[in-house]
Design a protein around this motif. Sequence first.
Motif, PDB file in Angstrom:
ATOM      1  N   ASP A  84       0.896  -1.211   0.040  1.00 43.73           N
ATOM      2  CA  ASP A  84      -0.140  -0.057   0.135  1.00 43.73           C
ATOM      3  C   ASP A  84       1.045   1.242  -0.026  1.00 43.73           C
ATOM      4  O   ASP A  84       0.331   2.291  -0.386  1.00 43.73           O
ATOM      5  CB  ASP A  84      -0.891  -0.020   1.055  1.00 43.73           C
ATOM      6  CG  ASP A  84      -1.997   1.085   1.313  1.00 43.73           C
ATOM      7  OD1 ASP A  84      -2.491   1.284   0.210  1.00 43.73           O
ATOM      8  OD2 ASP A  84      -2.296   1.532   2.068  1.00 43.73           O
ATOM      9  N   PHE A  85       2.075   1.087   0.498  1.00 41.57           N
ATOM     10  CA  PHE A  85       2.978   2.306   0.721  1.00 41.57           C
ATOM     11  C   PHE A  85       3.893   2.388  -0.413  1.00 41.57           C
ATOM     12  O   PHE A  85       5.235   1.835  -0.167  1.00 41.57           O
ATOM     13  CB  PHE A  85       3.550   2.339   2.195  1.00 41.57           C
ATOM     14  CG  PHE A  85       4.559   3.535   2.402  1.00 41.57           C
ATOM     15  CD1 PHE A  85       3.813   4.790   2.157  1.00 41.57           C
ATOM     16  CD2 PHE A  85       5.716   3.440   2.736  1.00 41.57           C
ATOM     17  CE1 PHE A  85       4.554   5.904   2.813  1.00 41.57           C
ATOM     18  CE2 PHE A  85       6.419   4.630   3.101  1.00 41.57           C
ATOM     19  CZ  PHE A  85       5.802   5.559   3.099  1.00 41.57           C
ATOM     20  N   THR A  86       3.705   2.865  -1.526  1.00 37.91           N
ATOM     21  CA  THR A  86       4.546   2.872  -2.729  1.00 37.91           C
ATOM     22  C   THR A  86       3.949   3.817  -3.779  1.00 37.91           C
ATOM     23  O   THR A  86       2.930   4.379  -3.683  1.00 37.91           O
ATOM     24  CB  THR A  86       4.879   1.544  -3.301  1.00 37.91           C
ATOM     25  OG1 THR A  86       6.041   1.623  -4.308  1.00 37.91           O
ATOM     26  CG2 THR A  86       3.701   0.943  -3.988  1.00 37.91           C
ATOM     27  N   PHE A  87       4.940   4.162  -4.592  1.00 43.77           N
ATOM     28  CA  PHE A  87       4.207   4.822  -5.936  1.00 43.77           C
ATOM     29  C   PHE A  87       3.106   4.133  -6.493  1.00 43.77           C
ATOM     30  O   PHE A  87       3.320   2.929  -6.736  1.00 43.77           O
ATOM     31  CB  PHE A  87       5.538   5.249  -6.970  1.00 43.77           C
ATOM     32  CG  PHE A  87       5.035   6.183  -8.134  1.00 43.77           C
ATOM     33  CD1 PHE A  87       4.359   7.423  -7.548  1.00 43.77           C
ATOM     34  CD2 PHE A  87       5.183   5.810  -9.354  1.00 43.77           C
ATOM     35  CE1 PHE A  87       4.163   8.244  -8.524  1.00 43.77           C
ATOM     36  CE2 PHE A  87       4.911   6.620 -10.306  1.00 43.77           C
ATOM     37  CZ  PHE A  87       4.311   7.874  -9.862  1.00 43.77           C
ATOM     38  N   PRO A 101      -6.134  -5.681  -7.979  1.00 40.92           N
ATOM     39  CA  PRO A 101      -5.062  -5.312  -6.919  1.00 40.92           C
ATOM     40  C   PRO A 101      -5.347  -5.673  -5.525  1.00 40.92           C
ATOM     41  O   PRO A 101      -6.572  -5.425  -5.332  1.00 40.92           O
ATOM     42  CB  PRO A 101      -4.919  -3.837  -7.174  1.00 40.92           C
ATOM     43  CG  PRO A 101      -5.972  -3.116  -7.869  1.00 40.92           C
ATOM     44  CD  PRO A 101      -6.752  -4.419  -8.515  1.00 40.92           C
ATOM     45  N   VAL A 102      -4.587  -6.121  -4.797  1.00 48.47           N
ATOM     46  CA  VAL A 102      -4.612  -6.518  -3.433  1.00 48.47           C
ATOM     47  C   VAL A 102      -3.648  -5.786  -2.564  1.00 48.47           C
ATOM     48  O   VAL A 102      -2.545  -6.172  -2.607  1.00 48.47           O
ATOM     49  CB  VAL A 102      -4.688  -7.864  -3.009  1.00 48.47           C
ATOM     50  CG1 VAL A 102      -5.038  -8.175  -1.519  1.00 48.47           C
ATOM     51  CG2 VAL A 102      -5.915  -8.418  -3.693  1.00 48.47           C
ATOM     52  N   LEU A 103      -4.070  -4.730  -1.987  1.00 49.44           N
ATOM     53  CA  LEU A 103      -3.092  -3.802  -1.284  1.00 49.44           C
ATOM     54  C   LEU A 103      -2.842  -4.461   0.182  1.00 49.44           C
ATOM     55  O   LEU A 103      -4.005  -4.767   0.902  1.00 49.44           O
ATOM     56  CB  LEU A 103      -3.458  -2.260  -1.228  1.00 49.44           C
ATOM     57  CG  LEU A 103      -3.468  -1.769  -2.693  1.00 49.44           C
ATOM     58  CD1 LEU A 103      -4.140  -0.463  -2.757  1.00 49.44           C
ATOM     59  CD2 LEU A 103      -1.981  -1.698  -3.362  1.00 49.44           C
ATOM     60  N   VAL A 104      -1.679  -4.560   0.920  1.00 47.93           N
ATOM     61  CA  VAL A 104      -1.408  -4.851   2.139  1.00 47.93           C
ATOM     62  C   VAL A 104      -0.374  -3.887   3.005  1.00 47.93           C
ATOM     63  O   VAL A 104       0.227  -2.945   2.137  1.00 47.93           O
ATOM     64  CB  VAL A 104      -0.787  -6.179   2.057  1.00 47.93           C
ATOM     65  CG1 VAL A 104      -2.030  -7.296   1.367  1.00 47.93           C
ATOM     66  CG2 VAL A 104       0.399  -6.284   1.376  1.00 47.93           C
ATOM     67  N   PRO A 330      -2.283   7.005   1.205  1.00 54.37           N
ATOM     68  CA  PRO A 330      -1.973   5.656   0.809  1.00 54.37           C
ATOM     69  C   PRO A 330      -2.594   5.359  -0.272  1.00 54.37           C
ATOM     70  O   PRO A 330      -3.525   5.927  -0.843  1.00 54.37           O
ATOM     71  CB  PRO A 330      -2.612   4.854   1.922  1.00 54.37           C
ATOM     72  CG  PRO A 330      -2.875   6.071   3.191  1.00 54.37           C
ATOM     73  CD  PRO A 330      -2.778   7.342   2.278  1.00 54.37           C
ATOM     74  N   LEU A 331      -2.292   4.338  -1.074  1.00 58.44           N
ATOM     75  CA  LEU A 331      -2.772   3.849  -2.343  1.00 58.44           C
ATOM     76  C   LEU A 331      -4.272   3.370  -2.249  1.00 58.44           C
ATOM     77  O   LEU A 331      -5.300   3.779  -2.731  1.00 58.44           O
ATOM     78  CB  LEU A 331      -1.944   2.721  -2.896  1.00 58.44           C
ATOM     79  CG  LEU A 331      -0.647   2.929  -3.477  1.00 58.44           C
ATOM     80  CD1 LEU A 331      -0.064   1.895  -4.170  1.00 58.44           C
ATOM     81  CD2 LEU A 331      -0.963   4.127  -4.700  1.00 58.44           C
ATOM     82  N   HIS A 332      -4.633   2.756  -0.912  1.00 60.23           N
ATOM     83  CA  HIS A 332      -6.111   2.299  -0.703  1.00 60.23           C
ATOM     84  C   HIS A 332      -6.979   3.412  -0.491  1.00 60.23           C
ATOM     85  O   HIS A 332      -8.094   3.236  -0.438  1.00 60.23           O
ATOM     86  CB  HIS A 332      -6.039   1.177   0.273  1.00 60.23           C
ATOM     87  CG  HIS A 332      -6.161   2.114   1.689  1.00 60.23           C
ATOM     88  ND1 HIS A 332      -4.857   2.150   2.542  1.00 60.23           N
ATOM     89  CD2 HIS A 332      -7.068   2.311   2.488  1.00 60.23           C
ATOM     90  CE1 HIS A 332      -5.228   2.648   3.633  1.00 60.23           C
ATOM     91  NE2 HIS A 332      -6.478   2.617   3.742  1.00 60.23           N
ATOM     92  N   VAL A 349       0.234   0.890   9.916  1.00 57.71           N
ATOM     93  CA  VAL A 349       1.573   1.268   9.549  1.00 57.71           C
ATOM     94  C   VAL A 349       1.603   2.502   8.438  1.00 57.71           C
ATOM     95  O   VAL A 349       1.895   3.462   8.491  1.00 57.71           O
ATOM     96  CB  VAL A 349       2.564   0.195   9.046  1.00 57.71           C
ATOM     97  CG1 VAL A 349       3.880   0.703   8.942  1.00 57.71           C
ATOM     98  CG2 VAL A 349       2.702  -0.737  10.446  1.00 57.71           C
ATOM     99  N   THR A 350       0.904   1.876   7.258  1.00 54.32           N
ATOM    100  CA  THR A 350       0.996   3.034   6.428  1.00 54.32           C
ATOM    101  C   THR A 350       0.242   4.257   6.323  1.00 54.32           C
ATOM    102  O   THR A 350       0.571   5.288   6.311  1.00 54.32           O
ATOM    103  CB  THR A 350       0.147   2.445   4.989  1.00 54.32           C
ATOM    104  OG1 THR A 350       0.829   1.038   4.601  1.00 54.32           O
ATOM    105  CG2 THR A 350       0.311   3.231   3.681  1.00 54.32           C
TER     106      THR A 350
END
Length: 386
Positions: A84-87, A101-104, A330-332, A349-350
């Motif tokens: 989840d924590f990225t570009f 997509p499955v974000l974690v 966050p991406l989510h 965390v994110t």
Amino acid sequence: MKKIQMVDLQGQYKEIKDEVNLSFDEILKSAAFINGPKVHQFQKNLEDYLNVKHVIPCANGTDALQIAMMGLGLEQGDEVITADFTFAATVEVIALLKLTPVLVDVDPVTFNIDVEAVKNAITSKTKAIVPVHLFGLAANMDEIMDLAKEHNLYVIEDNAQGIGANYTHKDGSKTKTGVIGHVASTSFFPSKNLGCYGDGGAIFTNDDDLAHTIRGIVNHGMYKRYHHDVVGVNSRLDSLQAAVLDAKLPYLDSYNNARRNAARKYNEAFKYHPNITTPSGLTECEGICDTCDCHVFHQYTLNLEGVDRDALVAHLNENGIPCGVYYPIPLHKQKAYVDERYNEVNFEVTNQLVKSVISLPMHTELKDDQINFITKTVIDFIDGNA
């Protein structure tokens, strides 16, 4: 003191300008702009550097991710797990291909994908995991590969920020990031540790059949002109960019060492400050060890506590110090990727990191007086506003 830049490409260019200019002149005279000798030369040299069987250059890092997934034959609805924590590019290509997509969440120390979160996210529809070597630190590849083997999943490494980093396996052997999974992608965007003077990217794999498929995909699905055997795209690294990359490649290890040395100086200045957590190598390391090779510091990112991060950003900018917030949302929670499947308790965390991280200038040309000024400015602000 020289003006501080987030990335000093001009200073780096001075060291290689003769070689780059000579190569440019040769390419301009030959007019071999696409798929010319310089592209093949760089490809071979990068294969040797990474100790990988196949490097397939392409137009940019986002294309590299998409083409890697296309090459694996993933189908609409297949689930792909990533951090989840990225570009956004990492999840963007999953959605573009009509995959799910499955974000974690990520690890609070390394900021890389949380293996336990990956375990909990695997379903019967899961087909691949995309670990990101975020900010230049190798992800926990042994555990990820073990999970993938257990559940018969593909691993696609996003190595856009990690090129040149080493991963130390449980048995003590070392492998470059980007050649551990089934396939990997990287970006040669100018600010990357190995960057060109425009856009560029590449896919890495040790799988001969997959490499063959990908070579067709990057060139309109052609292996023979006007014979389209697979559905492809137009994504090629041009000769001018390959020339820049080939000139820089012999310096990549020294570039990464310079980044690590700058990170050590930052860490020393911030040592023991109660409001600052500095980056380190892998979790078993204390700080940045003398033999560190698992982190190439694409970014130098602090995690702040009890600090008005946005006010610090403004203060640094007012003092001529550029900085970055990677990543503020966050991406989510991004409009394009909101999904009712996501539960906020799974992104603890994110959700904290997006409020507390700040990245300071990091490049090969940083000088001690610049680092001293940056660190003093940060500490003075925090201490003055505690």
